[in-house]
Design a protein around this motif. Structure first.
Motif, PDB file in Angstrom:
ATOM      1  N   MET A 294      -2.943 -11.623   1.431  1.00 13.14           N
ATOM      2  CA  MET A 294      -1.914 -12.386   2.129  1.00 13.14           C
ATOM      3  C   MET A 294      -0.704 -11.506   2.369  1.00 13.14           C
ATOM      4  O   MET A 294      -0.443 -10.578   1.610  1.00 13.14           O
ATOM      5  CB  MET A 294      -1.496 -13.616   1.295  1.00 13.14           C
ATOM      6  N   ALA A 295       0.031 -11.854   3.397  1.00 11.29           N
ATOM      7  CA  ALA A 295       1.266 -11.128   3.689  1.00 11.29           C
ATOM      8  C   ALA A 295       2.338 -12.129   4.073  1.00 11.29           C
ATOM      9  O   ALA A 295       2.076 -13.046   4.849  1.00 11.29           O
ATOM     10  CB  ALA A 295       1.051 -10.119   4.810  1.00 11.29           C
ATOM     11  N   ASP A 296       3.539 -11.968   3.471  1.00 14.92           N
ATOM     12  CA  ASP A 296       4.643 -12.823   3.908  1.00 14.92           C
ATOM     13  C   ASP A 296       5.541 -11.991   4.806  1.00 14.92           C
ATOM     14  O   ASP A 296       5.767 -10.813   4.574  1.00 14.92           O
ATOM     15  CB  ASP A 296       5.419 -13.404   2.714  1.00 14.92           C
ATOM     16  N   PHE A 297       6.063 -12.637   5.845  1.00 14.99           N
ATOM     17  CA  PHE A 297       6.936 -11.963   6.796  1.00 14.99           C
ATOM     18  C   PHE A 297       8.370 -12.383   6.529  1.00 14.99           C
ATOM     19  O   PHE A 297       8.664 -13.580   6.422  1.00 14.99           O
ATOM     20  CB  PHE A 297       6.524 -12.294   8.226  1.00 14.99           C
ATOM     21  N   GLN A 298       9.226 -11.379   6.433  1.00 12.74           N
ATOM     22  CA  GLN A 298      10.625 -11.621   6.130  1.00 12.74           C
ATOM     23  C   GLN A 298      11.492 -11.080   7.252  1.00 12.74           C
ATOM     24  O   GLN A 298      11.132 -10.115   7.915  1.00 12.74           O
ATOM     25  CB  GLN A 298      11.004 -10.954   4.794  1.00 12.74           C
TER      26      GLN A 298
ATOM     27  N   SER B  13      10.037  -2.863   5.348  1.00  9.31           N
ATOM     28  CA  SER B  13       8.644  -2.692   5.738  1.00  9.31           C
ATOM     29  C   SER B  13       7.858  -2.003   4.637  1.00  9.31           C
ATOM     30  O   SER B  13       6.991  -1.199   4.877  1.00  9.31           O
ATOM     31  CB  SER B  13       8.551  -1.885   7.029  1.00  9.31           C
ATOM     32  N   SER B  14       8.258  -2.261   3.404  1.00  6.40           N
ATOM     33  CA  SER B  14       7.544  -1.621   2.289  1.00  6.40           C
ATOM     34  C   SER B  14       6.157  -2.207   2.145  1.00  6.40           C
ATOM     35  O   SER B  14       5.957  -3.397   2.319  1.00  6.40           O
ATOM     36  CB  SER B  14       8.340  -1.823   0.998  1.00  6.40           C
ATOM     37  N   LEU B  15       5.206  -1.350   1.815  1.00  4.45           N
ATOM     38  CA  LEU B  15       3.830  -1.788   1.628  1.00  4.45           C
ATOM     39  C   LEU B  15       3.486  -1.568   0.163  1.00  4.45           C
ATOM     40  O   LEU B  15       3.332  -0.431  -0.282  1.00  4.45           O
ATOM     41  CB  LEU B  15       2.881  -0.991   2.514  1.00  4.45           C
ATOM     42  N   PHE B  16       3.440  -2.626  -0.570  1.00  2.00           N
ATOM     43  CA  PHE B  16       3.122  -2.483  -1.983  1.00  2.00           C
ATOM     44  C   PHE B  16       2.622  -3.815  -2.516  1.00  2.00           C
ATOM     45  O   PHE B  16       2.738  -4.853  -1.891  1.00  2.00           O
ATOM     46  CB  PHE B  16       4.352  -2.019  -2.778  1.00  2.00           C
ATOM     47  N   SER B  17       2.067  -3.746  -3.675  1.00  4.06           N
ATOM     48  CA  SER B  17       1.637  -4.955  -4.374  1.00  4.06           C
ATOM     49  C   SER B  17       2.467  -5.083  -5.625  1.00  4.06           C
ATOM     50  O   SER B  17       2.652  -4.119  -6.360  1.00  4.06           O
ATOM     51  CB  SER B  17       0.149  -4.874  -4.738  1.00  4.06           C
ATOM     52  N   ARG B  18       3.024  -6.262  -5.869  1.00  8.00           N
ATOM     53  CA  ARG B  18       3.826  -6.451  -7.069  1.00  8.00           C
ATOM     54  C   ARG B  18       2.967  -6.400  -8.326  1.00  8.00           C
ATOM     55  O   ARG B  18       3.462  -6.219  -9.409  1.00  8.00           O
ATOM     56  CB  ARG B  18       4.536  -7.802  -7.004  1.00  8.00           C
TER      57      ARG B  18
ATOM     58  N   HIS C 255      -6.442  -3.043   8.289  1.00  7.71           N
ATOM     59  CA  HIS C 255      -5.705  -4.292   8.491  1.00  7.71           C
ATOM     60  C   HIS C 255      -4.230  -4.092   8.140  1.00  7.71           C
ATOM     61  O   HIS C 255      -3.333  -4.562   8.849  1.00  7.71           O
ATOM     62  CB  HIS C 255      -6.294  -5.409   7.617  1.00  7.71           C
ATOM     63  N   VAL C 256      -3.989  -3.384   7.032  1.00  9.29           N
ATOM     64  CA  VAL C 256      -2.607  -3.099   6.614  1.00  9.29           C
ATOM     65  C   VAL C 256      -1.901  -2.255   7.671  1.00  9.29           C
ATOM     66  O   VAL C 256      -0.742  -2.521   8.043  1.00  9.29           O
ATOM     67  CB  VAL C 256      -2.608  -2.390   5.250  1.00  9.29           C
ATOM     68  N   LEU C 257      -2.617  -1.254   8.173  1.00 10.66           N
ATOM     69  CA  LEU C 257      -2.002  -0.369   9.158  1.00 10.66           C
ATOM     70  C   LEU C 257      -1.752  -1.105  10.478  1.00 10.66           C
ATOM     71  O   LEU C 257      -0.766  -0.816  11.167  1.00 10.66           O
ATOM     72  CB  LEU C 257      -2.886   0.858   9.386  1.00 10.66           C
ATOM     73  N   ALA C 258      -2.640  -2.020  10.851  1.00  9.90           N
ATOM     74  CA  ALA C 258      -2.426  -2.791  12.077  1.00  9.90           C
ATOM     75  C   ALA C 258      -1.161  -3.637  11.952  1.00  9.90           C
ATOM     76  O   ALA C 258      -0.399  -3.780  12.913  1.00  9.90           O
ATOM     77  CB  ALA C 258      -3.640  -3.679  12.358  1.00  9.90           C
ATOM     78  N   MET C 259      -0.943  -4.198  10.755  1.00  8.43           N
ATOM     79  CA  MET C 259       0.277  -4.979  10.532  1.00  8.43           C
ATOM     80  C   MET C 259       1.514  -4.085  10.600  1.00  8.43           C
ATOM     81  O   MET C 259       2.519  -4.430  11.245  1.00  8.43           O
ATOM     82  CB  MET C 259       0.181  -5.668   9.165  1.00  8.43           C
TER      83      MET C 259
ATOM     84  N   ILE D  37       2.813  -7.500   0.906  1.00  9.58           N
ATOM     85  CA  ILE D  37       1.374  -7.747   0.816  1.00  9.58           C
ATOM     86  C   ILE D  37       1.048  -8.192  -0.607  1.00  9.58           C
ATOM     87  O   ILE D  37       1.513  -7.596  -1.576  1.00  9.58           O
ATOM     88  CB  ILE D  37       0.571  -6.489   1.179  1.00  9.58           C
ATOM     89  N   TYR D  38       0.245  -9.241  -0.711  1.00  5.20           N
ATOM     90  CA  TYR D  38      -0.169  -9.797  -2.004  1.00  5.20           C
ATOM     91  C   TYR D  38      -1.691  -9.818  -2.065  1.00  5.20           C
ATOM     92  O   TYR D  38      -2.358 -10.117  -1.082  1.00  5.20           O
ATOM     93  CB  TYR D  38       0.365 -11.225  -2.171  1.00  5.20           C
TER      94      TYR D  38
END
Length: 825
Positions: A1-5, A13-18, A32-36, A59-60
């Motif tokens: 899942m991805a939340d948009f802020q 635009s950080s790409l990480f998982s908590r 998919h991540v790169l397309a986003m 990204i979660y």
């Protein structure tokens, strides 16, 4: 899942998982991540779309686990430092929407929470969403309506004439949904199921130490089924345990099944898990899958080419992906000593095989790209509306209200734009993307790599007849089929000339092949019913096609017509010769005997009888049809009445010589003329009634003969026709009776004997005519009638006149008055 802020000040635009943990990456998912990321950067760099607004995303990973999925949901709607849902305190970015790849068994949990807060949920890879109850107010699907895929599967099966298939569902829920919603549609299109089961029911058995339940059953059914086509319905996640099951089957040395055509639904594209590169892929060679339609995005390929660890900031996935994709390790990686190849970070993504990391955009990545842009356009429309409302509120001197996330829905529902690939993006009334599917043919190689080739598509924007298209020449089939299109039927197809007959207790696709009944054909394979040829055609010997019937009638060109015409003319010529002979010996006793005028009259009538037969030869028309029956019946009746008059003359002549007889005054022309006229007028009256009420007419008889269309005259009223024949028969029998009684009367030349024999012949001919007429068909009916006319006329001619001709020509000494006087008593 991805939340948009959305923030007004900084780029998020950080790409990480908590939640950091060891992940088993499906390499395609990194695209998919790169397309986003690519879409967000394009939007943030656009001066026209969302100016002065920066879009970011997080990204979660739910880990396919309900507990972690719920935890991630709480993080979505909480502050950065506290898990308190909907607690608005501190500095935080504004949550715009959630883009998610749904897992069918967790779908309701996700929707229930986000639905409460009216947070827009944009889903991609919704292969099994339709079996769940969705919330139309908050859920938007970036995949097209699945009905297009369902119809596409049916059209694909019909295109290749695959009617006997196996169906395997990713879950029991999907299998139940298929039975309730789709089974009838498959049946209507003549498609049956050899086996239907769920491979999602395989679960871990602690006592047996592995995923054991149903493996043996599934393996046995797949290998033993006659179906060469297997349809697998599921999504992204079920393909992994399914791939494990296939590999486990092979590792257990289970006998390998013969080649099958695997049909995979959207989301079930072949994927390799990095640490399972050794998994065998040969079973999937020639597989056909449906994928969400995609198109090349300008700049995306170059964006991927530049992607590497040194040049990327904030990408929490790239090193892990790099390590597993290139089989190397970074020097500063945690975990102790470094062993194996060292990652330089300068490796090129283009060097990776397509099955590890595709450089062309996939359907799911394309959906994610469009989803980000759909949110951006909806947000842009909402901001534009807010500016207009602010101006109006200011003019009305009212306090402006802050817009909240649920207010994005009407703008998202009505969003419509063309993406950078030039394709239109919009939703239908069910909040589903209006789009199509690509049909992919998967080709595998001995090193377990594979590549997908686009061979067709389902395009909802195309006309109905062009909605489904496929290029057979581009398809590669499994090697077991020797590159010949495979068949998948319960039994061999019924060839032309046969029809299908359902087997009792078997599915409709299992049937016997029954030959078509006589006169019926089937010109295609697997026809349920044979059909009859048109009236002007007939079935060939193999009963596979119709052949035009030939038009026929009793013509002068045919052998039968020529023979009968020659016979009629020969007899007519014989009668003419007899008339000439009798005229030449006009005053001889044998000519004068028994009323010379009646003799000439009878000869002329016999001549007309023979010539009357010619009316029955040739193509019928209205005139000949009217003349045939009437002329024949009247002429024959007049001939019979003339013979009756001659017979009655003989009887009355004998009675007149008796002493004191008063009958002498009856003998004369008046009696004979009245007999001939009265008998003929009765028949003429019947014929007049026949012509005026139901006249004969020409018709085409298409049914009497199999291969011919007969042109003939229709009597219109068979009853009157047999009345006419009956009247002639009555006269013949009456004449026969009189002649039989008078056959022994003393006279030098008593014609009663000849008349008796002639009437016997006449009655025999016409009595045999009736059954022959009723039993024959086509031109034979006319030939039988002509033969009866000629035979009965020839019988009269031969019986009555050949003896006289014999005396005139060969026994002239008997044709003298002295001889007649000497023989009288």
């Amino acid at each position: 899942m991805a939340d948009f802020q959305v923030t007004r000040s900084a780029l998020c635009s950080s790409l990480f998982s908590r939640r950091r943990k060891k992940r088993c990456i499906i390499t395609e998912n990194y695209q998919h991540v790169l397309a986003m990321d690519f879409a967000v950067k394009e939007i943030n760099q656009s001066p026209n779309l969302l100016p002065n607004v920066t879009m970011g995303f997080n990204i979660y990973d739910g880990g396919w686990n309900a507990r972690w999925t719920n935890y991630a949901i709480m993080e979505f709607i909480s502050s950065w430092d506290k898990i308190v849902p909907n607690y608005k305190c501190g500095i935080q970015d504004t949550l715009l929407a959630v883009i998610e790849n749904p897992i069918f068994y967790l779908l309701n949990e996700v929707q229930n929470v986000f639905g409460i807060f009216k947070i827009p949920q944009v889903m991609y890879s919704t292969a099994s969403v339709e079996i769940k109850d969705t919330n139309p107010f908050s859920v938007y699907q970036m995949d097209p309506n699945r009905n297009y895929q369902h119809r596409g599967i049916i059209q694909l099966l019909q295109h290749f004439k695959w009617k006997w298939i196996g169906f395997f569902a990713a879950s029991d829920e999907i299998l139940e949904w298929l039975r309730k919603k789709m089974l009838a549609e498959f049946s209507i299109n003549g498609i049956c199921f050899a086996v239907m089961l769920s491979f999602g029911s395989v679960h871990y058995d602690a006592h047996k130490g592995g995923y054991m339940k149903n493996i043996a059953e599934i393996s046995e059914k797949i290998m033993n089924t006659k179906a060469n086509v297997l349809v697998f319905y599921g999504g992204t996640f079920p393909i992994i345990p399914f791939r494990w099951w296939l590999n486990d089957k092979l590792n257990r040395a289970v006998p390998k099944s013969k080649g099958k055509v695997w049909i995979l639904t959207a989301g079930m594209e072949l994927k390799n898990i990095i640490y399972k590169k050794s998994w065998d892929t040969q079973d999937f060679h020639g597989a056909i899958s449906f994928a969400v339609h995609s198109n090349d995005l300008p700049g995306f390929h170059q964006f991927l080419q530049k992607r590497n660890p040194p040049s990327t900031y904030g990408d929490g996935f790239i090193k892990e992906f790099w390590t597993q994709a290139f089989g190397c390790i970074f020097q500063n990686s945690p975990g102790g000593d470094v062993s194996g190849d060292i990652c330089t970070g300068e490796e090129n993504l283009e060097n990776l095989p397509e099955h590890i990391f595709p450089m062309s955009i996939t359907g799911q990545s394309y959906s994610i790209y469009n989803a980000v842009y759909a949110l951006a356009h909806a947000l842009h429309a909402m901001f534009s509306s807010r500016y207009r409302n602010k101006a109006k509120v200011k003019a009305d001197r009212k306090e402006p209200q802050n817009q909240v996330v649920w207010q994005l829905h009407p703008f998202l529902e009505s969003v419509s734009f063309n993406n950078s690939a030039g394709e239109k993006v919009c939703f239908n009334q069910n909040a589903e993307l209006i789009g199509g599917f690509d049909i992919i043919n998967w080709v595998t190689f001995p090193n377990n790599s594979f590549v997908g080739v686009k061979v067709g598509k389902i395009d909802p924007w195309a006309p109905p007849e062009e909605e489904f298209s496929i290029n057979e020449d581009d398809i590669v089939w499994h090697s077991w089929f020797n590159q010949v299109q495979p068949h998948s039927v319960c039994n061999a197809n019924c060839q032309p000339g046969y029809r299908m007959e359902k087997k009792e207790g078997e599915p409709p696709c299992c049937y016997d092949c029954i030959p078509c009944p006589k006169g019926f054909i089937s010109d295609k394979e697997d026809l349920v019913d044979c059909f009859k040829c048109p009236d002007n055609q007939y079935a060939d010997m193999d009963q596979i096609s119709c052949i035009p019937k030939t038009i026929t009638f009793l013509s002068y060109q045919g052998p039968m017509g020529i023979s009968l015409a020659i016979c009629a003319l020969s007899f007519s010529f014989t009668v003419v010769l007899m008339i000439i002979l009798f005229v030449k010996h006009h005053n001889t006793p044998i000519v004068k005997a028994n009323n010379r005028k009646l003799t000439y009259t009878l000869l002329i009538l016999l001549l007309l009888c023979f010539l009357c037969a010619l009316l029955f030869i040739g193509q019928p028309n209205e005139i000949t049809c009217l003349l045939r029956r009437t002329a024949f019946s009247i002429i024959f009746t007049m001939a019979l009445s003339t013979i009756m008059a001659k017979t009655l003359t003989v009887v009355l002549a004998f009675m007149a010589i008796q002493p004191r007889s008063k009958i002498k005054k009856w003998i004369g022309k008046k009696l004979t003329n009245s007999i001939v006229l009265s008998c003929t007028m009765i028949q003429a009256g019947i014929c007049f009634l026949w012509v005026t009420t139901s006249p004969a007419f020409p018709e085409t008889d298409m049914h009497s003969l199999t291969k011919e269309i007969v042109l003939q005259c229709h009597e219109s009223s068979p009853t009157i026709f047999f009345v006419v024949l009956g009247y002639m028969g009555f006269m013949a029998f009456a004449t026969f009776s009189l002649a039989f009684l008078a056959r022994r009367l003393p006279d030098t030349f008593n014609e009663a004997k000849c008349i008796t024999f002639s009437m016997l012949l006449f009655c025999s001919v016409w009595m045999s005519f009736v059954p022959s007429y009723l039993s024959t068909k086509g031109t034979s009916v006319t030939a039988v009638e002509i033969f009866s006319i000629l035979a009965s006329s020839a019988g009269l001619l031969g019986s009555l006149f050949f003896p006289k001709c014999y005396i005139i020509l060969w026994k002239p000494e008997l044709n003298k008055k002295e001889f007649f006087l000497r023989r009288k008593h």
